[in-house]
Design a protein around this motif. Structure first.
Motif, mmCIF file in Angstrom:
data_model
loop_
_atom_site.group_PDB
_atom_site.id
_atom_site.type_symbol
_atom_site.label_atom_id
_atom_site.label_comp_id
_atom_site.label_asym_id
_atom_site.label_seq_id
_atom_site.Cartn_x
_atom_site.Cartn_y
_atom_site.Cartn_z
ATOM 1 N N ARG A 251 -16.388 -4.441 -1.818
ATOM 2 C CA ARG A 251 -15.607 -5.386 -2.562
ATOM 3 C C ARG A 251 -14.819 -4.765 -3.563
ATOM 4 N NH1 ARG A 251 -18.558 -10.508 -5.477
ATOM 5 N NH2 ARG A 251 -19.311 -10.385 -3.063
ATOM 6 N N ARG A 252 -15.118 -3.631 -4.051
ATOM 7 C CA ARG A 252 -14.211 -3.415 -5.083
ATOM 8 C C ARG A 252 -12.984 -2.431 -3.975
ATOM 9 N NH1 ARG A 252 -17.881 0.940 -7.953
ATOM 10 N NH2 ARG A 252 -15.631 1.053 -9.660
ATOM 11 N N GLN A 253 -13.523 -1.675 -3.145
ATOM 12 C CA GLN A 253 -11.924 -1.162 -2.152
ATOM 13 C C GLN A 253 -10.867 -2.111 -2.262
ATOM 14 O OE1 GLN A 253 -13.810 1.605 0.843
ATOM 15 N NE2 GLN A 253 -15.845 0.879 0.114
ATOM 16 N N ILE A 254 -11.660 -3.330 -1.807
ATOM 17 C CA ILE A 254 -10.237 -4.471 -1.084
ATOM 18 C C ILE A 254 -9.009 -5.217 -2.728
ATOM 19 C CG2 ILE A 254 -11.282 -4.812 0.708
ATOM 20 C CD1 ILE A 254 -11.862 -7.859 -0.783
ATOM 21 N N ASP A 255 -8.961 -4.598 -3.899
ATOM 22 C CA ASP A 255 -8.271 -5.626 -4.248
ATOM 23 C C ASP A 255 -6.638 -4.238 -4.555
ATOM 24 O OD1 ASP A 255 -9.129 -2.539 -6.278
ATOM 25 O OD2 ASP A 255 -9.966 -3.774 -7.984
ATOM 26 N N ILE A 256 -6.829 -3.121 -3.732
ATOM 27 C CA ILE A 256 -6.025 -2.499 -3.785
ATOM 28 C C ILE A 256 -4.949 -3.189 -3.741
ATOM 29 C CG2 ILE A 256 -7.092 -0.335 -3.147
ATOM 30 C CD1 ILE A 256 -6.322 -0.547 -0.177
ATOM 31 N N PHE A 257 -5.216 -4.475 -2.602
ATOM 32 C CA PHE A 257 -4.118 -5.342 -2.698
ATOM 33 C C PHE A 257 -3.095 -6.323 -2.957
ATOM 34 C CE2 PHE A 257 -6.900 -4.485 1.192
ATOM 35 C CZ PHE A 257 -6.077 -3.396 2.193
ATOM 36 N N THR A 258 -3.990 -5.730 -4.232
ATOM 37 C CA THR A 258 -3.324 -6.650 -5.095
ATOM 38 C C THR A 258 -2.359 -6.181 -5.996
ATOM 39 O OG1 THR A 258 -5.565 -6.506 -6.905
ATOM 40 C CG2 THR A 258 -5.145 -8.296 -5.467
ATOM 41 N N ASN A 259 -2.574 -4.753 -5.394
ATOM 42 C CA ASN A 259 -1.291 -4.033 -6.239
ATOM 43 C C ASN A 259 -0.147 -3.174 -5.667
ATOM 44 O OD1 ASN A 259 -0.186 -1.544 -8.010
ATOM 45 N ND2 ASN A 259 -2.422 -0.626 -8.056
ATOM 46 N N PRO A 260 0.979 -4.135 -5.952
ATOM 47 C CA PRO A 260 2.630 -4.294 -5.686
ATOM 48 C C PRO A 260 2.749 -2.085 -4.845
ATOM 49 C CG PRO A 260 2.685 -4.192 -7.563
ATOM 50 C CD PRO A 260 1.348 -4.408 -7.518
ATOM 51 N N ASP A 261 1.839 -0.627 -5.774
ATOM 52 C CA ASP A 261 2.117 0.000 -5.874
ATOM 53 C C ASP A 261 2.183 0.051 -4.166
ATOM 54 O OD1 ASP A 261 3.942 1.291 -7.120
ATOM 55 O OD2 ASP A 261 2.026 0.356 -8.908
ATOM 56 N N THR A 262 0.419 0.040 -3.926
ATOM 57 C CA THR A 262 -0.380 -0.464 -2.129
ATOM 58 C C THR A 262 1.268 -0.492 -1.119
ATOM 59 O OG1 THR A 262 -2.856 -0.393 -3.180
ATOM 60 C CG2 THR A 262 -2.734 -0.702 -0.823
ATOM 61 N N TRP A 263 1.835 -0.770 -1.680
ATOM 62 C CA TRP A 263 2.671 -1.888 -0.408
ATOM 63 C C TRP A 263 3.778 -0.274 -0.555
ATOM 64 C CZ3 TRP A 263 0.340 -4.612 2.487
ATOM 65 C CH2 TRP A 263 -0.979 -5.339 2.849
ATOM 66 N N ILE A 264 4.257 -0.725 -1.320
ATOM 67 C CA ILE A 264 5.351 0.123 -1.944
ATOM 68 C C ILE A 264 5.426 1.785 -0.959
ATOM 69 C CG2 ILE A 264 7.547 1.055 -3.559
ATOM 70 C CD1 ILE A 264 7.029 -1.350 -5.366
ATOM 71 N N MET A 265 3.657 2.050 -2.069
ATOM 72 C CA MET A 265 3.615 3.224 -0.854
ATOM 73 C C MET A 265 3.384 4.159 0.429
ATOM 74 S SD MET A 265 4.392 5.468 -3.864
ATOM 75 C CE MET A 265 3.827 6.767 -2.375
ATOM 76 N N THR A 266 3.243 2.194 0.804
ATOM 77 C CA THR A 266 2.630 2.266 2.021
ATOM 78 C C THR A 266 3.886 1.983 3.285
ATOM 79 O OG1 THR A 266 0.924 0.446 2.517
ATOM 80 C CG2 THR A 266 1.609 1.144 4.511
ATOM 81 N N LEU A 267 5.570 1.373 2.652
ATOM 82 C CA LEU A 267 6.020 1.734 2.895
ATOM 83 C C LEU A 267 6.619 3.456 3.015
ATOM 84 C CD1 LEU A 267 8.513 -0.936 2.154
ATOM 85 C CD2 LEU A 267 8.231 -0.639 3.744
ATOM 86 N N MET A 268 6.640 4.313 1.706
ATOM 87 C CA MET A 268 6.600 5.637 1.434
ATOM 88 C C MET A 268 6.271 6.543 2.772
ATOM 89 S SD MET A 268 8.826 5.320 -1.021
ATOM 90 C CE MET A 268 9.899 3.760 -0.560
ATOM 91 N N TYR A 269 5.206 5.844 2.699
ATOM 92 C CA TYR A 269 4.669 7.027 3.912
ATOM 93 C C TYR A 269 4.901 6.876 5.374
ATOM 94 C CZ TYR A 269 -0.021 9.283 5.626
ATOM 95 O OH TYR A 269 -0.381 10.276 6.580
ATOM 96 N N VAL A 270 5.165 5.513 5.782
ATOM 97 C CA VAL A 270 5.544 5.040 6.874
ATOM 98 C C VAL A 270 7.084 5.895 6.699
ATOM 99 C CG1 VAL A 270 6.463 2.972 8.337
ATOM 100 C CG2 VAL A 270 4.409 3.035 7.157
ATOM 101 N N MET A 271 8.158 6.044 6.058
ATOM 102 C CA MET A 271 8.761 7.018 6.527
ATOM 103 C C MET A 271 8.832 8.512 6.533
ATOM 104 S SD MET A 271 11.335 7.762 3.403
ATOM 105 C CE MET A 271 10.821 8.198 3.094
ATOM 106 N N THR A 272 7.888 9.140 5.939
ATOM 107 C CA THR A 272 8.144 10.172 6.433
ATOM 108 C C THR A 272 6.511 10.108 7.195
ATOM 109 O OG1 THR A 272 5.367 10.100 4.560
ATOM 110 C CG2 THR A 272 8.256 11.017 3.398
ATOM 111 N N PHE A 273 5.380 10.092 7.088
ATOM 112 C CA PHE A 273 4.060 10.861 7.874
ATOM 113 C C PHE A 273 4.453 9.613 9.413
ATOM 114 C CE2 PHE A 273 0.379 10.521 10.206
ATOM 115 C CZ PHE A 273 -0.127 11.638 10.436
ATOM 116 N N GLY A 274 5.174 8.417 9.045
ATOM 117 C CA GLY A 274 5.121 7.285 10.511
ATOM 118 C C GLY A 274 5.796 8.330 11.430
ATOM 119 N N LEU A 275 7.168 8.675 11.021
ATOM 120 C CA LEU A 275 8.285 9.133 11.875
ATOM 121 C C LEU A 275 8.057 10.224 12.142
ATOM 122 C CD1 LEU A 275 12.014 7.401 10.089
ATOM 123 C CD2 LEU A 275 9.682 6.496 11.290
#
Length: 456
Positions: A251-275
């Protein structure tokens, strides 16, 4: 709390998370790396798990080494089918990472590494037998490609598991070494592939080679050569690794999805490691279909470049740069290097667009250097993004966010493969260019500019 990711993950086992269990000679009682650290146990864990991780990434990219040779030995697969084959490990790897990020405190380091190493044998042996018979169905090949995803997925378990054994002051070095060296498996399998396929391996000469228009090929070699090393990794894991008594609250782990930086940094990582991972998996086929014997140039030119001979360069450069750039991220922060990465990737994707419909093989050098420069910048971004997250997010959330972004980034080979099979390479490269520009703008506004709200 569960930690998962690539580099510089700060993790401390809270005292409340150390639990009493029944005595076991595989369990280290009262483990606290900040108070009573045993460097011998820690570095032994890092060494064995990294050895297994190298094999894991070899398995993840096994299909990208084999696919360019399938039609040469008698299979009849379209360009789209080949792209889909190399995309499948990315699809399964992403989903498997979402599972693996929760496993370290559930099954422990010893069983995590040991059982994972055993699982790698399944796709290895499957491909070993499949390529010996050119009547093997496409559905079977897709299934075997899907099973290769366990190699990429296990990364999200190995990293936090290793983090349990190191104090915060040494986790950046330890996990940086593990991530960088482990990811070299992507280039190792592609580098060894063309060489190993050129002769009969010692002890396997009784298996007939596959015949091509030029010379015989032993494509099955690359699928079997890592089996003894995988067995060794399994034995080392079960006999020499230990577990630490850690538990995690889901339960303590899933609150990351309420933090907007989780989603923004996911975009950054998709740009770098994803590509990075996506184009690493497709690089050989992209060269083959644009400049090689499967391209339009084959109708009027000879001695064209072989994609399999260059496929290892991209992942090699990206992996090494990620390790080397770590100290610079420590000194200047991760945000500025993520920004540099995004700008550099946008420029190189835009540059390569002009060499995707070649009229002469002489244009290949420009395309190759453009792509290798893109891999260089992606490596910088991989180092930068995982320096940022522990700095801009609360310590309790940073690990979960790293695990989530790592899982989403793992879908890169699937997304890039599907894109190249469903649209022209020119269109996809322009999409990547625009995506990198958008991510760079977001990075500048939120993280990298003077006075940014979340400097990282």
């Amino acid at each position: 709390m569960i930690f998962s990711g690539n580099i510089r993950v700060n993790y401390t086992i809270p005292r409340g998370d150390i639990v009493s269990t029944s005595p076991s000679h595989h369990l280290i009682e009262n483990w606290d790396p900040e108070e009573n650290w045993d460097s011998g146990i820690a570095w032994r864990t890092l060494t064995i798990s990294t050895f297994s991780m190298i094999i894991a990434f070899c398995v993840w990219f096994l299909v990208s080494a084999i696919a360019p040779k399938l039609n040469a030995i008698g299979f009849h697969l379209t360009k789209s089918q080949l792209y889909w084959l190399t995309a499948m490990p990315g699809l399964s790897g992403g989903f498997i990472r979402l599972v693996y990020m929760f496993l370290p405190p559930v099954i422990g380091t010893r069983r995590l590494v040991g059982y994972s190493s055993l699982l790698y044998l399944i796709p290895m042996l499957g491909w070993f037998f499949a390529v010996q018979n050119t009547s093997t169905g496409y559905g079977t090949l897709l299934l075997l490609a899907f099973l290769c995803g366990v190699g990429g997925g296990s990364f999200s378990g190995y990293m936090p598991s290793t983090g349990y054994f190191f104090p915060k002051s040494k986790q950046g070095t330890a996990l940086g070494v593990q991530a960088g060296i482990g990811n070299l498996g992507m280039s190792i399998v592609q580098l060894l592939g063309p060489w190993l396929m050129g002769f009969g391996l010692l002890g396997l000469t009784w298996i007939a080679p596959q015949h091509t228009a030029g010379s015989p090929l032993w494509v099955h070699n690359i699928a079997i050569v890592f089996v003894p090393w995988t067995i060794l990794a399994t034995i080392l894991a079960f006999t020499m690794l230990k577990d630490v008594p850690v538990k995690a609250n889901f339960r303590r782990q899933i609150d990351i999805f309420t933090n907007p930086d989780t989603w923004i940094m996911t975009l950054m990582y998709v740009m770098t490691f994803g590509l990075f991972s996506g184009f690493s998996a497709q690089f050989g086929l992209l060269i083959e279909n644009t400049y090689g014997n499967s391209s339009n140039l084959a109708h009027g030119f000879s001695n064209l470049p072989a994609g399999a001979s260059y496929a290892f360069l991209g992942p090699l450069i990206g992996s090494l740069v990620r390790v080397v750039w770590g100290p610079l991220c420590d000194r200047f922060g991760g945000a500025i290097w993520t920004l540099v990465s995004g700008i550099g990737m946008a420029l190189t994707f835009g540059f390569c667009v002009f060499f995707l419909n070649p009229t002469s093989p002489s244009q290949f050098g420009y395309f190759l250097w453009g792509m290798l420069t893109m891999f260089f910048f992606s490596g910088i971004g991989n180092a930068g993004t995982f320096k940022q997250m522990p700095m801009i997010m609360p310590a309790r959330q940073a690990g979960g966010a790293i695990g989530f972004t790592a899982a989403i980034g793992c879908f890169g080979p699937f997304v890039v493969g599907v894109a190249l099979s469903s649209m022209s390479a020119v269109a996809w490269f322009w999409i990547c260019t625009v995506f990198c520009i958008v991510c760079s703008i977001i990075c500048w506004i939120r993280y990298a500019r003077p006075g940014a709200p979340c400097p990282g």
